[in-house]
Design a protein around this motif. Sequence first.
Motif, PDB file in Angstrom:
ATOM      1  N   SER A  51      82.104 -96.378 -79.530  1.00  0.00           N
ATOM      2  CA  SER A  51      80.935 -96.233 -79.207  1.00  0.00           C
ATOM      3  C   SER A  51      79.814 -95.445 -80.331  1.00  0.00           C
ATOM      4  O   SER A  51      78.613 -95.696 -80.617  1.00  0.00           O
ATOM      5  N   LEU A  54      79.338 -97.480 -83.308  1.00  0.00           N
ATOM      6  CA  LEU A  54      78.333 -98.630 -83.018  1.00  0.00           C
ATOM      7  C   LEU A  54      76.923 -97.935 -82.985  1.00  0.00           C
ATOM      8  O   LEU A  54      75.993 -98.658 -83.713  1.00  0.00           O
ATOM      9  N   LYS A 133      79.566-100.208 -73.301  1.00  0.00           N
ATOM     10  CA  LYS A 133      78.636-100.815 -72.281  1.00  0.00           C
ATOM     11  C   LYS A 133      77.431 -99.839 -72.338  1.00  0.00           C
ATOM     12  O   LYS A 133      76.047-100.237 -72.472  1.00  0.00           O
ATOM     13  N   TYR A 136      75.426 -99.931 -75.777  1.00  0.00           N
ATOM     14  CA  TYR A 136      74.511-101.074 -75.916  1.00  0.00           C
ATOM     15  C   TYR A 136      73.429-100.772 -75.186  1.00  0.00           C
ATOM     16  O   TYR A 136      72.295-101.221 -75.471  1.00  0.00           O
ATOM     17  N   ARG A 137      73.346-100.166 -73.987  1.00  0.00           N
ATOM     18  CA  ARG A 137      72.167 -99.962 -73.105  1.00  0.00           C
ATOM     19  C   ARG A 137      71.422 -98.641 -73.661  1.00  0.00           C
ATOM     20  O   ARG A 137      69.999 -99.068 -73.926  1.00  0.00           O
ATOM     21  N   ILE A 140      69.478-100.803 -76.535  1.00  0.00           N
ATOM     22  CA  ILE A 140      68.465-101.804 -76.179  1.00  0.00           C
ATOM     23  C   ILE A 140      67.195-100.763 -75.539  1.00  0.00           C
ATOM     24  O   ILE A 140      66.048-101.163 -75.833  1.00  0.00           O
TER      25      ILE A 140
END
Length: 330
Positions: A51, A54, A133, A136-137, A140
């Motif tokens: 994470s 990322l 997950k 990514y949230r 966004i």
Amino acid sequence: MSSSDASAIAAWNNTSAAVNRYFSIFIFLFGTIGNILNILVLSQRALRTNSCSLFFLISSIANLAAILSGLTTRMLSGWTLDLTNTINWLCKLRAFVLFFSRNIASWLIMLAAIDRWLLSCRNVHRRQMSTLKNAYRGIIITIIFSIILYTPVLFCYEANLINSPLKCYSKTISCRLFNDFSYACLTILFPMITMLLFGLMTIGNINVVKNRVHVSSIIELKTTGNPSILERTTQTSKKKLDNRLSFMLFIQIILLSLCTFPQAIQKMYSTLIPNEVETPLRIAIENFIFNLFLLMTYFAHGMPFYIYTLSGGTVFRNALKQYVEKIYKF
């Protein structure tokens, strides 16, 4: 105006022009190459499934966008005509992309700091929140927030302005107040303070965990014997990656603060301090400071790759080496 003042004004203006012309070229090459290499290395499967990696990856893309949108025209303006100073739609588009990408880059590093804190917590529920997950949230939400925050730039910015730091700048006082406060507070000060806070909290958690792990390991060895070699190897590799990512993040937070805080302070000063009658010499000095602090922020966008290479230990350098070898074999 005395001859000494005229000479001083000319000296400040020439220095400002030289800094814009030559330092911009250095930062452009330094930052573009570094961010492209960052994107290539962090895109590898071994790193992008983490994470924190990322966040680093998307932040590098945003850094590259900030450099290309902000420095390309600024660099060329020292040698030829800057079209963003004369073409209105180009001025608006450049300003929006620049502020939008800067906000994303800053907030994603902040989210990476929060992610490292979650992973270092003793509370298992908090550690479980550090997932791809949720990463990514966060990405966004950050993109949507950045679009909403800087959409007014498309209305506020205008080309061919006079009596402003740049010809492509906010056209009204209210626009300047809104943009300066948004940029200084939400893009620089708030993310940086949050990064520093969670960075210190992470260091505290790591120290506590180290002590508990040491005691737990002694008890486990006395009661159950040595864990399997495979288990120890897996745990060691994951811990090594997490520790290196945390260290890379801390170094980046410190350098980001040093490079971006001066512009935030300058923005707040110019916005809050009432306008006084300014002499030509003072205007020349303030323009030099404005340009220098602005270029420092671009330098902040270009340095992550070099931070990761120097502070990432064998984790990042091995990933870079593997990518180069893969390209060479191909």
